[in-house]
Scaffold this motif. Structure first.
Motif, short mmCIF file in Angstrom:
data_model
loop_
_atom_site.label_atom_id
_atom_site.label_comp_id
_atom_site.label_asym_id
_atom_site.label_seq_id
_atom_site.Cartn_x
_atom_site.Cartn_y
_atom_site.Cartn_z
N ASP A 123 51.43 56.56 91.70
CA ASP A 123 51.28 57.78 92.50
C ASP A 123 51.36 57.37 93.97
O ASP A 123 50.36 56.93 94.55
CB ASP A 123 49.94 58.44 92.17
CG ASP A 123 49.71 59.71 93.00
OD1 ASP A 123 50.68 60.21 93.62
OD2 ASP A 123 48.55 60.18 93.05
N ASN A 124 52.52 57.53 94.55
CA ASN A 124 52.74 57.14 95.95
C ASN A 124 52.46 58.35 96.84
O ASN A 124 53.26 59.28 96.92
CB ASN A 124 54.17 56.65 96.14
CG ASN A 124 54.44 56.19 97.58
OD1 ASN A 124 53.54 56.17 98.42
ND2 ASN A 124 55.68 55.82 97.85
N GLN A 125 51.32 58.32 97.54
CA GLN A 125 50.92 59.43 98.41
C GLN A 125 51.26 59.16 99.87
O GLN A 125 50.67 59.73 100.77
CB GLN A 125 49.42 59.69 98.23
CG GLN A 125 49.04 60.08 96.82
CD GLN A 125 47.55 60.36 96.66
OE1 GLN A 125 46.80 60.42 97.64
NE2 GLN A 125 47.11 60.55 95.42
N LEU A 166 62.93 53.02 104.50
CA LEU A 166 63.99 52.09 104.10
C LEU A 166 63.85 51.82 102.60
O LEU A 166 62.74 51.58 102.12
CB LEU A 166 63.89 50.78 104.88
CG LEU A 166 64.13 50.86 106.38
CD1 LEU A 166 63.73 49.56 107.06
CD2 LEU A 166 65.60 51.19 106.67
N PRO A 167 64.94 51.85 101.85
CA PRO A 167 64.83 51.64 100.39
C PRO A 167 64.51 50.19 100.05
O PRO A 167 64.83 49.26 100.80
CB PRO A 167 66.23 52.03 99.89
CG PRO A 167 67.14 51.78 101.05
CD PRO A 167 66.33 52.11 102.27
N ILE A 168 63.86 50.00 98.91
CA ILE A 168 63.59 48.66 98.40
C ILE A 168 64.86 48.10 97.77
O ILE A 168 65.54 48.78 97.00
CB ILE A 168 62.45 48.71 97.36
CG1 ILE A 168 61.14 49.12 98.06
CG2 ILE A 168 62.28 47.37 96.66
CD1 ILE A 168 60.00 49.38 97.09
N ALA A 189 57.97 52.54 97.68
CA ALA A 189 57.10 51.75 96.80
C ALA A 189 57.63 51.81 95.38
O ALA A 189 58.27 52.79 94.98
CB ALA A 189 55.66 52.24 96.86
N GLY A 190 57.36 50.76 94.62
CA GLY A 190 57.79 50.73 93.23
C GLY A 190 57.04 49.69 92.43
O GLY A 190 56.46 48.75 92.99
N LEU A 191 57.02 49.88 91.10
CA LEU A 191 56.42 48.93 90.18
C LEU A 191 57.53 48.20 89.43
O LEU A 191 58.48 48.83 88.93
CB LEU A 191 55.52 49.64 89.17
CG LEU A 191 54.16 50.14 89.67
CD1 LEU A 191 53.49 50.99 88.60
CD2 LEU A 191 53.27 48.96 90.07
N VAL A 215 55.56 47.42 98.27
CA VAL A 215 55.48 48.49 99.26
C VAL A 215 56.28 48.07 100.48
O VAL A 215 56.02 47.01 101.06
CB VAL A 215 54.03 48.80 99.66
CG1 VAL A 215 53.99 49.93 100.69
CG2 VAL A 215 53.19 49.15 98.44
N LYS A 216 57.26 48.86 100.86
CA LYS A 216 58.12 48.55 102.00
C LYS A 216 57.90 49.59 103.09
O LYS A 216 58.18 50.78 102.90
CB LYS A 216 59.59 48.52 101.58
CG LYS A 216 60.55 48.06 102.67
CD LYS A 216 61.96 47.91 102.11
CE LYS A 216 62.94 47.34 103.13
NZ LYS A 216 64.30 47.17 102.56
N ILE A 217 57.41 49.12 104.23
CA ILE A 217 57.09 50.01 105.34
C ILE A 217 58.12 49.78 106.44
O ILE A 217 58.18 48.70 107.02
CB ILE A 217 55.67 49.75 105.85
CG1 ILE A 217 54.67 49.93 104.70
CG2 ILE A 217 55.34 50.68 107.01
CD1 ILE A 217 53.24 49.63 105.06
N GLY A 218 58.94 50.79 106.70
CA GLY A 218 60.07 50.63 107.61
C GLY A 218 59.86 51.30 108.96
O GLY A 218 59.08 52.25 109.09
#
Length: 355
Positions: free
Chosen positions: A5-7, A47-49, A12-14, A30-33
């Motif tokens: 649950d990405n709020q 930004l995509p992972i 983010a991904g598993l 978790v990628k913070i761009g």
């Protein structure tokens, strides 16, 4: 089944995988761009992972355009950069580009690369020497194809293991015909003859089949591969998935705000551009089989693209899923340091609880 649950507005991904001890795990990435302008102001930018390595052309003979970010672990932290060297304000045969980083509150790191215009081998009496470079008037992409390495033009089966995509490598160093001089050098030492052996110059990630990554000792268990269990025998090396050059790796994860200085790397900006990277705070709650816990994430990767003028912080954490290969639960990701936007800039402020 574990669900995420990405709020937040972050990517983010598993991702399923194996920890160093061979246990099955779900890795949270978790990628913070951010995007930055020509004054060094940062704004949040999704930004995509990157799910797998991406190459410029054939994997055996080209460098990476993107490195996978979904690996299960890394040692310490690392930095890598995609970009181009920008010519100086006046015409010259070479320029110096550099990156400087202040991290973990009191640690400093820097690296510079010399960028040349095109040049050729010239004979001086009985010796071959690098000739004078042509003027460098256009941006030059900082890719390993422009750095030392490649294959001997007279022995195509012989390549330089630290950079099969490069140029300038000669097996015996006796002939210069068909031998291109690289335009990127780190030095010292610098290239002095066709017999020179120097480290490839670059800021970008290294493919897994290049040295030194290919020299990391691992043993594949073929029976385990067939059974669908952990493919490695024994404990995996900590640096197995680190992809930055060795001089761009750090012993500890990144902690706290960072300051990055880019020299000669961003078009239409001051030659030295200073970026003050905020300190985002991902908060992760794990509810697994009716038990609750807080997952600790590590910031182990800083990625910069000086052409697109973006940067990203990659955080990583994991949930061990042994012995139950398919547990039920939720992982909730929240921003523990919400963003306040003002006049196009991003400012991270602590919550009242943290203060």
């Amino acid at each position: 089944m574990i669900q995420l649950d990405n709020q937040t507005s972050w990517s983010a991904g598993l991702y399923p995988g194996w920890n160093r001890q061979g246990q099955r795990q779900q890795t949270l990435v978790v990628k913070i761009g951010f995007a930055f302008d020509n004054r060094g102001q940062l704004t949040p930018h999704a930004l995509p992972i990157v799910a797998s390595d991406e190459y410029r052309s054939e994997p055996e003979t080209s460098s990476l355009t993107a490195a996978t970010e979904t690996v299960p672990f890394k040692r310490g932290a690392e930095f890598y950069l995609y970009g181009s060297a920008q010519p100086g304000p006046s015409t010259s045969e070479s320029v110096q580009v550099a990156v400087g980083l202040r991290y973990n509150n009191s640690c400093y790191w820097s690296k510079d690369i010399r960028v040349f215009g095109k040049r050729r081998w010239e004979r001086n009496f009985f010796t071959l020497l690098p000739g004078s470079p042509e003027p460098l008037v256009e941006p030059l992409e900082l890719i390993y194809e422009h750095a030392y390495g490649g294959h001997d033009p007279h022995h195509q089966h012989e390549g330089y293991l630290a950079n099969p995509a490069g140029c300038g490598f000669s097996l015996r160093g006796l002939r210069s015909k068909g031998l291109t001089l690289p335009q990127l050098e780190q030095g010292p030492p610098f290239i002095a003859s066709p017999a020179s052996r120097v480290r490839p110059a670059g800021f970008g990630p290294i493919p897994s089949h290049w040295a030194p990554r290919s020299e990391v000792p691992v043993t594949i268990d073929s029976d385990a591969v067939a059974a669908g269990t952990c493919p490695f025998k024994g404990e995996q090396p900590q640096e197995l998935y680190n992809c930055a050059p060795r001089d761009q790796r750090f012993e500890q994860p990144f902690v706290g705000p960072m300051t990055l200085k880019l020299t000669g790397l961003v078009a239409n900006s001051p030659r030295e551009l200073l970026l003050k990277i905020p300190e985002p705070t991902p908060v992760v709650q794990v509810d697994l089989d009716l038990q609750e816990q807080i997952m600790k994430l590590s910031c182990d990767t800083l990625i910069v693209d000086s052409q697109r003028q973006t940067l990203a912080l990659v955080f990583r954490g994991a949930v061990i899923t042994c012995p139950d290969p398919d547990p039920n639960g939720w992982i909730t990701l929240k921003d523990g340091n919400p963003v306040a936007q003002s006049e196009g800039t991003a400012e991270y402020k602590r919550t009242e609880q943290e203060e």
